[in-house]
Enzyme design. Structure first.
Site, PDB file in Angstrom:
ATOM      1  N   SER A 115       0.717  -1.174  -0.059  1.00 47.76           N
ATOM      2  CA  SER A 115      -0.009  -0.103  -0.009  1.00 47.76           C
ATOM      3  C   SER A 115       0.850   1.261   0.206  1.00 47.76           C
ATOM      4  CB  SER A 115      -0.891  -0.132   1.354  1.00 47.76           C
ATOM      5  OG  SER A 115      -1.548   1.296   1.394  1.00 47.76           O
ATOM      6  N   HIS A 160      -1.150  -1.325  -4.093  1.00 42.47           N
ATOM      7  CA  HIS A 160      -2.477  -1.047  -3.647  1.00 42.47           C
ATOM      8  C   HIS A 160      -2.492   0.447  -3.404  1.00 42.47           C
ATOM      9  CE1 HIS A 160      -5.972  -2.139  -0.924  1.00 42.47           C
ATOM     10  NE2 HIS A 160      -5.649  -1.055  -0.271  1.00 42.47           N
ATOM     11  N   ASP A 203      -4.895   3.551  -2.020  1.00 41.54           N
ATOM     12  CA  ASP A 203      -5.989   3.749  -0.841  1.00 41.54           C
ATOM     13  C   ASP A 203      -6.543   4.984  -1.113  1.00 41.54           C
ATOM     14  OD1 ASP A 203      -6.127   1.413   0.940  1.00 41.54           O
ATOM     15  OD2 ASP A 203      -3.906   2.164   1.481  1.00 41.54           O
ATOM     16  N   MET A 211      -9.359   7.751  -0.136  1.00 42.66           N
ATOM     17  CA  MET A 211     -10.215   7.997   1.147  1.00 42.66           C
ATOM     18  C   MET A 211     -10.962   9.231   1.024  1.00 42.66           C
ATOM     19  SD  MET A 211      -7.846   6.807   4.118  1.00 42.66           S
ATOM     20  CE  MET A 211      -6.667   5.313   4.103  1.00 42.66           C
ATOM     21  N   HIS A 213      -8.211   0.881  -3.889  1.00 41.04           N
ATOM     22  CA  HIS A 213      -9.280   0.734  -3.076  1.00 41.04           C
ATOM     23  C   HIS A 213     -10.157   1.836  -2.518  1.00 41.04           C
ATOM     24  CE1 HIS A 213      -9.377  -0.728   1.689  1.00 41.04           C
ATOM     25  NE2 HIS A 213     -10.664  -0.501   1.142  1.00 41.04           N
ATOM     26  N   MET A 273     -12.299   3.753  -0.461  1.00 41.62           N
ATOM     27  CA  MET A 273     -13.020   4.035   0.654  1.00 41.62           C
ATOM     28  C   MET A 273     -13.748   5.314   0.558  1.00 41.62           C
ATOM     29  SD  MET A 273      -9.767   2.763   3.183  1.00 41.62           S
ATOM     30  CE  MET A 273      -8.705   2.857   1.787  1.00 41.62           C
ATOM     31  N   MET A 291     -11.316  -6.582   5.360  1.00 41.47           N
ATOM     32  CA  MET A 291     -10.252  -5.360   6.161  1.00 41.47           C
ATOM     33  C   MET A 291     -10.181  -6.034   7.638  1.00 41.47           C
ATOM     34  SD  MET A 291     -10.030  -3.002   4.224  1.00 41.47           S
ATOM     35  CE  MET A 291      -9.121  -2.058   5.674  1.00 41.47           C
ATOM     36  N   GLY A 307      -3.275   3.937   8.229  1.00 44.78           N
ATOM     37  CA  GLY A 307      -2.352   2.711   8.106  1.00 44.78           C
ATOM     38  C   GLY A 307      -1.918   2.571   9.676  1.00 44.78           C
ATOM     39  N   ASP A 339      -6.306  -6.719   4.234  1.00 44.01           N
ATOM     40  CA  ASP A 339      -5.769  -5.428   4.265  1.00 44.01           C
ATOM     41  C   ASP A 339      -5.760  -4.825   5.782  1.00 44.01           C
ATOM     42  OD1 ASP A 339      -4.912  -2.722   3.884  1.00 44.01           O
ATOM     43  OD2 ASP A 339      -6.497  -2.138   2.591  1.00 44.01           O
TER      44      ASP A 339
HETATM   45  C1  DX5 Z   1      -6.454   1.214   5.757  1.00 38.70           C
HETATM   46  C2  DX5 Z   1      -5.679   0.946   4.475  1.00 38.70           C
HETATM   47  C3  DX5 Z   1      -4.583   0.171   4.276  1.00 38.70           C
HETATM   48  C4  DX5 Z   1      -3.512   0.685   4.960  1.00 38.70           C
HETATM   49  C5  DX5 Z   1      -2.809  -0.685   5.374  1.00 38.70           C
HETATM   50  O1  DX5 Z   1      -7.585   1.961   5.586  1.00 38.70           O
HETATM   51  O2  DX5 Z   1      -7.004   0.350   3.643  1.00 38.70           O
HETATM   52  O3  DX5 Z   1      -4.415  -0.174   2.755  1.00 38.70           O
HETATM   53  O4  DX5 Z   1      -2.755   1.271   4.051  1.00 38.70           O
HETATM   54  O5  DX5 Z   1      -1.645  -0.289   6.166  1.00 38.70           O
HETATM   55  P1  DX5 Z   1      -0.826  -1.097   7.136  1.00 38.70           P
HETATM   56  O6  DX5 Z   1      -0.317  -2.228   6.300  1.00 38.70           O
HETATM   57  O7  DX5 Z   1       0.341  -0.367   7.664  1.00 38.70           O
HETATM   58  O8  DX5 Z   1      -1.853  -1.334   8.452  1.00 38.70           O
HETATM   59 ZN    ZN Z   2      -6.441  -0.256   1.328  1.00 35.07          ZN
END
Ligand code: DX5
Ligand code: ZN
Length: 225
Positions: free
Chosen positions: A17, A42, A44, A46, A75, A77, A146, A153, A184
């Site tokens: 990610s 990946h 992310d 948001m 992804h 969100m 999830m 993260g 994830d």
């Molecule tokens: C969280 C994201 C993840 C995040 C994972 O909402 O969807 O993809 O980047 O981060 P780590 O691996 O640090 O938990």
């Molecule tokens: Zn993610």
């Protein structure tokens, strides 16, 4: 580098990610990931509404497209994936993963992404049961479980999600489809073994990949084996 539709759900695949990458240096960071054994990247997205954080959007996906051959796993969100899916596909996404808990109609969103020639996945947050995926499971290229509450993260892996991964693996077996199970959140060498044993085959890792003290190549090799 394999294209997304060439990847098999019997293989263990790494999807680092970029949320944990150095945003001022995304091109070298992505090269570092693919040189270290990443199969997928990946991304992310948001919106500050579906989750309490804002990350990156369409222009970043568009900028990444020409600099890597790795499949881009986007992804979403976001509250209304149906509204924005087309922009992400046009920007170069290889698979769009949206949340079952979003406000868009899930079936319409699947149909829209498919009609654009893109692979499609659905994600479930920790409190959402696997059963909500039943109407869609035979139409999906990936299910994203999830293993933290989405938004940030660096959170701790939720072990109570393991039975859900097993349940989804059984649902997929029954369809006979090459549907991947992605996990994830809090994935690192220790937790990777647990999710693989439960039936996950695509491992997202942010912190444990981009910020691995031992180096990303060592961390990815460890998580894949
Ligand atoms: C969280 C994201 C993840 C995040 C994972 O909402 O969807 O993809 O980047 O981060 P780590 O691996 O640090 O938990
Ligand atoms: Zn993610």
């Amino acid at each position: 580098m394999k294209k997304f539709n060439e990847l098999k759900n019997s293989e263990i695949l790494m999807s680092p990610s970029i949320l944990a990458a150095d945003f001022a240096n995304l091109e070298p960071e992505i090269k570092r990931a693919t040189d270290s054994g990443a199969d997928i990247i990946h991304v992310d997205v948001m919106d500050g509404h579906f989750v309490p954080n804002i990350s990156i959007g369409v222009p970043v996906v568009k900028s990444l497209r020409p600099i890597t051959e790795a499949p881009l796993d986007v992804h979403l969100m976001i509250t209304d994936p149906l509204k924005y899916a087309e922009a992400f596909v046009k920007a170069g996404a290889d698979i769009i993963v949206f949340h079952e808990e979003c406000d868009s109609d899930c079936q319409e969103t699947i149909d829209k992404i498919r009609s654009l020639g893109c692979a499609v996945g659905m994600s479930v947050k920790p409190k959402t049961p696997a059963s909500v995926l039943k109407p869609y499971i035979d139409q999906l290229d990936m299910v994203l479980v999830m293993t933290v509450e989405p938004g940030f993260g660096g959170q701790s892996f939720m072990e109570d999600q393991l039975p859900k991964i097993r349940e989804i693996r059984e649902m997929i077996k029954a369809t006979g489809r090459n549907t991947h199970i992605e996990v994830d959140g809090g994935i690192a060498p220790g937790t990777a073994q647990l999710v693989k044993d439960a039936g996950a085959n695509v491992l997202v890792a942010g912190t444990a990949a981009f910020r691995a003290p031992e180096g990303m190549d060592v961390a990815i090799t460890e998580m894949k084996k």
